[in-house]
Design a protein around this motif. Structure first.
Motif: not given
Length: 45
Positions: A32-35, A40-43
């Motif tokens: 569902d949450d591809i983008e 989240r990796v950068l946060r």
């Protein structure tokens, strides 16, 4: 020739197993949450 009697059902059952696993993951929202994952990796929490 008798090997085909063993290999064909195994291939069909593995294909069915893979398709059912994909459909299960699709129904449970695994894709569902591809983008959101790339942000989240950068946060930094």
């Amino acid at each position: 020739m008798t090997v085909l009697l063993l290999v064909i059902p195994i291939a069909l059952s593995l294909g069915t197993l893979g398709l059912s696993a994909f459909l299960w993951a699709l129904r449970n929202g695994q894709f569902d949450d591809i983008e959101g994952a790339e942000y989240r990796v950068l946060r930094d929490d």
